[in-house]
Design a protein around this motif. Sequence first.
Motif, PDB file in Angstrom:
ATOM      1  N   PRO C  53      -7.147  -9.721  -5.313  1.00 22.51           N
ATOM      2  CA  PRO C  53      -7.580  -7.988  -5.484  1.00 22.51           C
ATOM      3  C   PRO C  53      -8.998  -7.780  -5.674  1.00 22.51           C
ATOM      4  CG  PRO C  53      -5.911  -9.167  -6.926  1.00 22.51           C
ATOM      5  CD  PRO C  53      -6.303 -10.336  -6.263  1.00 22.51           C
ATOM      6  N   GLN C  57     -11.152  -5.169   2.068  1.00 22.42           N
ATOM      7  CA  GLN C  57     -10.260  -5.666   3.145  1.00 22.42           C
ATOM      8  C   GLN C  57     -11.197  -6.444   4.132  1.00 22.42           C
ATOM      9  OE1 GLN C  57      -8.235  -2.288   4.755  1.00 22.42           O
ATOM     10  NE2 GLN C  57      -7.014  -1.662   2.806  1.00 22.42           N
ATOM     11  N   PRO C  84       0.790  -2.981  -3.338  1.00 24.51           N
ATOM     12  CA  PRO C  84       1.514  -2.043  -4.047  1.00 24.51           C
ATOM     13  C   PRO C  84       2.401  -1.144  -3.002  1.00 24.51           C
ATOM     14  CG  PRO C  84      -0.598  -1.869  -4.661  1.00 24.51           C
ATOM     15  CD  PRO C  84      -0.537  -2.995  -3.701  1.00 24.51           C
ATOM     16  N   GLY C  85       1.923  -1.049  -1.678  1.00 22.64           N
ATOM     17  CA  GLY C  85       2.457  -0.459  -0.426  1.00 22.64           C
ATOM     18  C   GLY C  85       3.019  -1.163   0.851  1.00 22.64           C
ATOM     19  N   PHE C  86       4.129  -0.979   1.376  1.00 27.75           N
ATOM     20  CA  PHE C  86       4.327  -1.752   2.429  1.00 27.75           C
ATOM     21  C   PHE C  86       3.460  -1.700   3.623  1.00 27.75           C
ATOM     22  CE2 PHE C  86       8.784  -1.779   0.736  1.00 27.75           C
ATOM     23  CZ  PHE C  86       8.890  -2.957   0.333  1.00 27.75           C
ATOM     24  N   ALA C  87       2.818  -0.373   3.743  1.00 25.76           N
ATOM     25  CA  ALA C  87       1.853  -0.092   4.872  1.00 25.76           C
ATOM     26  C   ALA C  87       0.742  -1.215   4.742  1.00 25.76           C
ATOM     27  CB  ALA C  87       1.298   1.233   4.769  1.00 25.76           C
ATOM     28  N   THR C  88       0.159  -1.539   3.483  1.00 29.67           N
ATOM     29  CA  THR C  88      -0.746  -2.293   3.374  1.00 29.67           C
ATOM     30  C   THR C  88      -0.441  -3.933   3.608  1.00 29.67           C
ATOM     31  OG1 THR C  88      -1.853  -0.852   1.703  1.00 29.67           O
ATOM     32  CG2 THR C  88      -2.493  -3.224   1.633  1.00 29.67           C
ATOM     33  N   ALA C  91      -0.462  -4.280   7.157  1.00 24.31           N
ATOM     34  CA  ALA C  91      -1.640  -4.528   7.692  1.00 24.31           C
ATOM     35  C   ALA C  91      -2.085  -5.833   7.685  1.00 24.31           C
ATOM     36  CB  ALA C  91      -2.582  -3.310   7.191  1.00 24.31           C
ATOM     37  N   TYR C 121      14.063  -5.288  -2.181  1.00 23.22           N
ATOM     38  CA  TYR C 121      12.686  -5.157  -1.749  1.00 23.22           C
ATOM     39  C   TYR C 121      12.190  -6.419  -1.007  1.00 23.22           C
ATOM     40  CZ  TYR C 121       7.787  -5.435  -2.725  1.00 23.22           C
ATOM     41  OH  TYR C 121       6.192  -5.223  -2.537  1.00 23.22           O
TER      42      TYR C 121
ATOM     43  N   PRO D  53      -3.009   3.331  -4.691  1.00 25.10           N
ATOM     44  CA  PRO D  53      -2.797   1.801  -4.331  1.00 25.10           C
ATOM     45  C   PRO D  53      -2.052   1.681  -3.081  1.00 25.10           C
ATOM     46  CG  PRO D  53      -1.915   2.471  -6.698  1.00 25.10           C
ATOM     47  CD  PRO D  53      -2.300   3.884  -5.912  1.00 25.10           C
ATOM     48  N   LYS D  54      -1.381   2.711  -2.695  1.00 25.16           N
ATOM     49  CA  LYS D  54      -0.729   2.551  -1.259  1.00 25.16           C
ATOM     50  C   LYS D  54      -1.564   3.009  -0.102  1.00 25.16           C
ATOM     51  CE  LYS D  54       3.860   3.193  -3.444  1.00 25.16           C
ATOM     52  NZ  LYS D  54       4.922   4.274  -3.347  1.00 25.16           N
ATOM     53  N   GLU D  56      -4.723   2.622   2.598  1.00 23.20           N
ATOM     54  CA  GLU D  56      -5.970   1.865   3.231  1.00 23.20           C
ATOM     55  C   GLU D  56      -7.222   2.266   2.793  1.00 23.20           C
ATOM     56  OE1 GLU D  56      -5.225  -1.046   5.409  1.00 23.20           O
ATOM     57  OE2 GLU D  56      -3.258  -0.545   4.387  1.00 23.20           O
ATOM     58  N   GLN D  57      -8.257   1.689   2.748  1.00 22.49           N
ATOM     59  CA  GLN D  57      -9.566   2.156   2.255  1.00 22.49           C
ATOM     60  C   GLN D  57      -9.763   3.197   2.899  1.00 22.49           C
ATOM     61  OE1 GLN D  57     -12.470  -1.102   1.816  1.00 22.49           O
ATOM     62  NE2 GLN D  57     -11.209  -2.351   0.302  1.00 22.49           N
ATOM     63  N   PRO D  84      -9.311  -3.698  -9.452  1.00 23.01           N
ATOM     64  CA  PRO D  84      -9.315  -4.890 -10.077  1.00 23.01           C
ATOM     65  C   PRO D  84     -10.597  -5.492 -10.112  1.00 23.01           C
ATOM     66  CG  PRO D  84      -7.413  -4.832  -8.511  1.00 23.01           C
ATOM     67  CD  PRO D  84      -8.324  -3.817  -8.364  1.00 23.01           C
ATOM     68  N   ARG D 277       5.133   7.449   0.098  1.00 24.71           N
ATOM     69  CA  ARG D 277       5.247   6.223   0.880  1.00 24.71           C
ATOM     70  C   ARG D 277       6.131   5.005   0.374  1.00 24.71           C
ATOM     71  NH1 ARG D 277      -0.839   4.617   3.538  1.00 24.71           N
ATOM     72  NH2 ARG D 277      -0.639   6.153   5.253  1.00 24.71           N
ATOM     73  N   ALA D 278       6.594   4.338   1.198  1.00 26.62           N
ATOM     74  CA  ALA D 278       7.248   3.256   0.726  1.00 26.62           C
ATOM     75  C   ALA D 278       6.542   2.177  -0.105  1.00 26.62           C
ATOM     76  CB  ALA D 278       8.046   2.441   1.646  1.00 26.62           C
ATOM     77  N   PRO D 279       6.972   1.356  -0.876  1.00 25.59           N
ATOM     78  CA  PRO D 279       8.292   1.719  -1.653  1.00 25.59           C
ATOM     79  C   PRO D 279       8.186   2.961  -2.545  1.00 25.59           C
ATOM     80  CG  PRO D 279       7.142  -0.227  -2.885  1.00 25.59           C
ATOM     81  CD  PRO D 279       6.446   0.145  -1.631  1.00 25.59           C
TER      82      PRO D 279
END
Lengths: 307, 307, 307, 307
Positions: C53, C57, C84-88, C91, C121, D53-54, D56-57, D84, D277-279
């Motif tokens: 964390p 990236q 925290p998100g499925f998109a990340t 990736a 989940y 948190p969901k 991307e940078q 963090p 955004r999921a979840p």
Amino acid sequence: MLTRNAKGVFVIAPTPFLPDGALDLASTDRMTDAFLAAGAQGLTLLGVMGEAPKLEQEEALTFTKRVLQRVAGRVPVVVGASAPGFATMRAIARGSMDLGAAGIMVAPPPGLKGDDAVSSYIMQAMDAVGDAPFVLQDFPQLTGIHISAAMVARAAADARLVMLKAEDCPGLDKLSAIRQMEKDGKMPRISILGGNGGQFLPEELSRGADGVMTGYAFPEMLVKVIALMGAGQRDAAQDAFDAHLPLIRSELQPGLGLAIRKHVLVRRGILAHATLRAPGPKLSAATVSEIDYLLRRLEMHSGIKLS
Amino acid sequence: MLTRNAKGVFVIAPTPFLPDGALDLASTDRMTDAFLAAGAQGLTLLGVMGEAPKLEQEEALTFTKRVLQRVAGRVPVVVGASAPGFATMRAIARGSMDLGAAGIMVAPPPGLKGDDAVSSYIMQAMDAVGDAPFVLQDFPQLTGIHISAAMVARAAADARLVMLKAEDCPGLDKLSAIRQMEKDGKMPRISILGGNGGQFLPEELSRGADGVMTGYAFPEMLVKVIALMGAGQRDAAQDAFDAHLPLIRSELQPGLGLAIRKHVLVRRGILAHATLRAPGPKLSAATVSEIDYLLRRLEMHSGIKLS
Amino acid sequence: MLTRNAKGVFVIAPTPFLPDGALDLASTDRMTDAFLAAGAQGLTLLGVMGEAPKLEQEEALTFTKRVLQRVAGRVPVVVGASAPGFATMRAIARGSMDLGAAGIMVAPPPGLKGDDAVSSYIMQAMDAVGDAPFVLQDFPQLTGIHISAAMVARAAADARLVMLKAEDCPGLDKLSAIRQMEKDGKMPRISILGGNGGQFLPEELSRGADGVMTGYAFPEMLVKVIALMGAGQRDAAQDAFDAHLPLIRSELQPGLGLAIRKHVLVRRGILAHATLRAPGPKLSAATVSEIDYLLRRLEMHSGIKLS
Amino acid sequence: MLTRNAKGVFVIAPTPFLPDGALDLASTDRMTDAFLAAGAQGLTLLGVMGEAPKLEQEEALTFTKRVLQRVAGRVPVVVGASAPGFATMRAIARGSMDLGAAGIMVAPPPGLKGDDAVSSYIMQAMDAVGDAPFVLQDFPQLTGIHISAAMVARAAADARLVMLKAEDCPGLDKLSAIRQMEKDGKMPRISILGGNGGQFLPEELSRGADGVMTGYAFPEMLVKVIALMGAGQRDAAQDAFDAHLPLIRSELQPGLGLAIRKHVLVRRGILAHATLRAPGPKLSAATVSEIDYLLRRLEMHSGIKLS
């Protein structure tokens, strides 16, 4: 005895104390009378908001006895019996039922791991309270324990489970899901009362709740909202509810809520003292002034009299 | 009476039960004798590992009385009095001291917000237990409450605080910091006993601890390690300690540890039954076999006899 | 690619930093070589103990690429993708698999409510990582999420789930329960690696684990214990394990453990610096001295050489 | 640049998504315009309710850039940079300030132990964000971190701390305590904005707050309440506030609140889609119907137009 047809407002009674912390039995009687006069269809004793963990066993018994004598069977009285051990839970349940309680309420404790452990705990708790009608309290904000609609159905297969106190938040869709399972024949119909200080009462009733179990200091409003909703007067119900929402909101402040609730009950002439047992918060002058302002608005706008 | 010079091994006594869950007073006597014979310089009753929350008030009193009678003043006995309300804490403290306890142990409860609230709670708790020597339990893994070295110093300005049970983890640097504050004249010297199942005993002694308070099932090893460290034989001390570390590790498993501890005490002939009060875990056959394997290794390698 | 037959020691690699906090790629190479030379049968990157964390990236990608190039396919490399998100998550998984990773590890996040939400989940996470072999991390001490044996079975019905990192505590009976479900034909056989710093390795292997995934600084000992247990030499395995248990215990201290681990890897000549990214703890002189004492004992008693 | 004189309504902007989860930049522009038209005196991006948190940078940067371009300096824009590691916090802060942000908001993370650790973290975070004006978010319900009035004063000795987002609950007495310390010359005056969804706005203003930072979907009401309170028309302010309290209450449901907020913004024609955004949760038909009912009441009773 409490049944699966129970409905209406079950008022969670605070435990009244004298300024020195001793039980205030005179206020206990006055409070019992006031709640019944306000239309309560049940009472609940020794819950979290009743400062149960701060009472000696003998005091809890004395208080329970006093309320039950005063009620004299007019409405069912539920007694909270959540405890770290089943032996203690059994002792509280037996003692209360012997004195005339109508049912026993238990919330699964923190630390249970997974759905099966929770379901198993509920069965063991029902065994511990014996033949007493069982009220399952679903209050994950306090306990960290999740109880799904399917788990409620599983518990309701046992005839001893008569009532769910539904105070998960958000919890409205779960309430709907339970009612749907009943309609689909997947579980028997049980009594469901909302909680959470009454803050979602209109929605809970729309979703199928039979009433609400809360210690909000104006139970007559809750009674009225239920009556109006039952009569199909949703707008009027919402109007009655909305007038109280600022005070409900203030009572929901963690840690401070019970002190506010007792203050209001003193202002209403129901309790003699707003004393909480130590350790507990004290209201600042500014908070008192804010609550009193909300009370004056209630008197002006909603026709409710403080005392 | 407990003083700031207290030292050695204070054994946390489990509460022995018969298979039906009733108090097992015969085992209580045998256990008391065994701990004293093993070199205990104190006992601790009704802590978390004593299943205190699962006892009725009367049972707690009966158990305390039985142990105190058996000890007959040979070593100081500390009684745990952590409770949600000060009234209950006061009652436990008075009852225990009247029966002959040497001190009262309290851990600040979850939910206190910020250093000042914690320090204030400690002062109020000392007032609640009255004149009794006070043992402050620092156990954040359970309570979520942080107590810094400076806060210990603040509490130690009150002569009633005689002992710190130091079981923060990591906590060794805090132990050093307290001893440094004492050397620097910033606080009076107090007794400090380590905890955490004894798993850092050698390091705690190096950092200045006066001993350890734990219920580990072989107190004679702890006594020996303290003696060897005191005699400057660090390698021998570590050897003695390391032989027990696999079992200490197993006893540290959350939830399961007390069941393992009672099992070992049964194997040692000290308890008649390994019963825990419900709700509580049961050891699987595989776990029993693993523990018994570690016990056989202890017999072979460290010369310790089970019974 | 990671398969359900994976076994042995998967070393969780820390992320090496220069004193100014930048990635230390020279140490990264040396560390990779050292772990493979010690007998690692897999590596794991970007887990909790890899300070994931705290990485940008781009840094995470650079580090992953470096390790994968050095490994050059000799052992499978698992990359942590909890997010925290499925998109990340998607990736990270895609990026890592494109670079040559063998599998993706995910732990369900805090806050999921009830068994069904957790199972759901896990399925969504498997969809997010696409075709990559999936490692399910069961680490409730960190996440608060309970995963029962039955839930593992449910997830294992999906062929993408190849491995369970089993670090519930206590968790040995769950490990046995999963293996029993496999034997009973209720689920396919999957790879199970223990965790928790390796502190229950002998018991985990007895219960049917295929190995262990941990970053303990002496992976050669773990390799040896697995070999000895496999050869039926349980006593010898336990002897080898017990010699390291004091250091394993020190590494398990919450918050401090990674700093100790990096210090040991510096002493072993594997890392150039023990730097942790801020915010993070620093070892006191006393702690360094205690760890170095344990290292000297290891050299004397277990024949292991630091470097 | 944000100063200690900042006041009014700072709207926490959600991050708008297309149905497939991609950033919705058209809605981003429309939302920015709508908030400014409603009287917002500031915006806040990438907070918890911004699903930061969901992202991307690169997405976070794109979104921040888009809003800043649209705002074009008309009001200060605060960007959340809780992370963090300080390296990431520094990167977000620099990137945002370079794009034209007016200040950086940080909440101390879970796990800090004791007042000194928290105060030290705040200082380190101010160093990490460099010269940027610093907004301290006090949100213990999410972080578990307690920040006392004295700790705010300590942080305010550093000129970089310009604003406190005060959302402890209960938190009104702390707000008063800070203003009192300012009056007593114990700390410089800082800007204080309330939070918690705006549910205590009238009381917060009475206690000395300069405004509120929340993403409640009707910022024009918040603007109006502040104006009325400033003009001494407390009853009128309370009337305006009370009309919205039922919807504020619904938005405060943990986990569900943001979905409700986005739904309302869609109903108002501000967002094109209510996508999370999921979840993330989805609103049931019953919930949508309940929210729409509250919206119709708002239109009828408070003269507010949805769009």
